[in-house]
Each structure stands twice: as C-alpha cells, then as structure tokens.
Design a protein around this motif. Structure first.
Motif, PDB file in Angstrom:
ATOM      1  N   THR A 183       3.028   0.379   3.641  1.00 27.97           N
ATOM      2  CA  THR A 183       3.030  -0.864   4.394  1.00 27.97           C
ATOM      3  C   THR A 183       2.785  -2.040   3.452  1.00 27.97           C
ATOM      4  N   ASP A 187       0.861  -1.173   0.000  1.00 28.31           N
ATOM      5  CA  ASP A 187       0.000   0.000   0.000  1.00 28.31           C
ATOM      6  C   ASP A 187       0.903   1.231   0.000  1.00 28.31           C
ATOM      7  N   LYS A 209       0.052   4.362   0.011  1.00 19.98           N
ATOM      8  CA  LYS A 209      -0.424   5.485   0.817  1.00 19.98           C
ATOM      9  C   LYS A 209       0.167   5.431   2.217  1.00 19.98           C
ATOM     10  N   SER A 210       0.191   4.227   2.782  1.00 18.46           N
ATOM     11  CA  SER A 210       0.724   4.048   4.137  1.00 18.46           C
ATOM     12  C   SER A 210       2.130   3.468   4.138  1.00 18.46           C
TER      13      SER A 210
END
Length: 207
Positions: A124, A119, A121-122
């Motif tokens: 992770t 991901d 965006k994070s």
C-alpha cells in the motif's frame, strides 16, 4: 435456467436479484467498480544497476541503468512482476520503499512530494513525507537519511547531505567524494583532493 428480477423497492437502491435452481444471489449495481491494472511481466531494457531484496526474501526491487525507466517490484517465488513505479531511483529500509520523483535536490526543494513511499508488506502507498530532499539511503534505525543528486554511470558522489527523517532538517553536509558510509551513519570514507579520509560523520571529524 435462471431468472433475473429487478428489485424496485422504494426504500432501497436499485439492485438485481439473480435467481437460479442452485442459488439466489443479490448483486449490488451501485457498488463502485474495482480498478484493475494489468502489469506485463517485462524486465528492464538493459541490465539493472541496483537490486535489493526485502520482505524476508519474498520481493526484490530493481532499478534500471538508464534514468527514467520504471522501477520494478518482483515476486521472487513466482518470478512475476508485481508493479511498476515511476521515478528516478529508490531507497529501501525495513520493507518501506522510497521512490525519488526528481533527479536533483535543487528540484526537490520546489516539488510538493519529491518522494513517494510504499509499504511492501501490505503493498500500500503511504502518505508522502514532508522532506524536500531526495533520499538515497537510510540509517539502520531510520532516524537519518543520506541524500545526493542522481548519479549517472560511473559518476562519483561529489557532495551529499544527511538529514533528520522526522524534521527533514539537514544535520551534516559531506564535502568530497563519498566512497562508503556505515549502516548507522557514524563513519564515512571520503576522498578529498586525491586523499581518502575516515570521517566521524556527526562530529564532522576527519581521522
């Protein structure tokens, strides 16, 4: 001048208390150490063959021309390399990065996790999907994925499949050289025996 005291309270884990004129700080020596990776700000040895921008223009993902080189995640604002990924090539959809760990679908069948997922965006890592296919491109709604073997320089796509991303089951097999496919995978241009056809993908209908 500071004073270091060792807390030996039998009801708690050993800790160190640092006492100074300006502060009193309790330092837990039993806490796990953070793992820190040093990422050198180095680009590809040769020009990248694939560049995709994501996260509203914040990041870019690049893939080297030579198979086996690192896939790289860049911060476009600072021009810094954020992370190196090990894999052959990648697909990107809605800020989710899919990294192919194998070069051929024949190997993906026998590999536990042929695709690694992040991901962006994070920043992770997500659980690996249950697919046993490489993924080259995802449909605009993420319901389907296009899959074929890793292509070397100037090599055409001779055979490809589309599979359901929920079940991992093959939906359509496309025979011939895949030239282009629409974002929703409804239509594709395929070259067969020197002739180019417009194909309605899910109906396998040559127009």
């Amino acid at each position: 001048m500071s004073l270091i005291l060792l807390n030996m309270d039998s009801n708690s884990d050993p800790t160190i208390i640092e006492n100074s004129k300006d502060r009193v700080e309790k330092i837990d020596r039993t806490a796990p150490e953070l793992s820190v990776e040093l990422v050198l700000n180095e680009g590809h040895a040769v020009s990248p063959r694939k560049i995709e921008v994501c996260n509203r223009g914040r990041f870019a993902v690049t893939e080297a021309e030579r198979p086996g080189e690192k896939i790289k995640l860049w911060d476009l604002k600072s021009a810094k390399l954020l992370q190196n990924f090990t894999g052959y090539d990648f697909a990107l959809s809605n800020d989710i990065l899919y990294i192919n760990k194998v070069a051929k679908n024949s190997a993906a069948i026998f590999t536990k996790d042929p695709v690694e997922v992040w991901d962006l965006k994070s920043l992770t890592q997500l659980p690996a999907p249950k697919w046993r296919h490489r993924v080259v491109k995802l449909s605009s709604d993420g319901s389907f994925a296009l899959s074929y073997d890793l292509l070397l320089e100037n090599q055409p796509v001779k055979e490809s499949i589309i599979f359901d991303t929920d079940s991992g089951k093959k939906v359509v097999r496309l025979f011939g050289e895949l030239i282009a496919i629409s974002k929703d995978f409804t239509y594709a241009l395929i070259n067969r025996n020197g002739l180019t056809f417009l194909v309605k993908v899910f109906e396998n209908l040559y127009l």
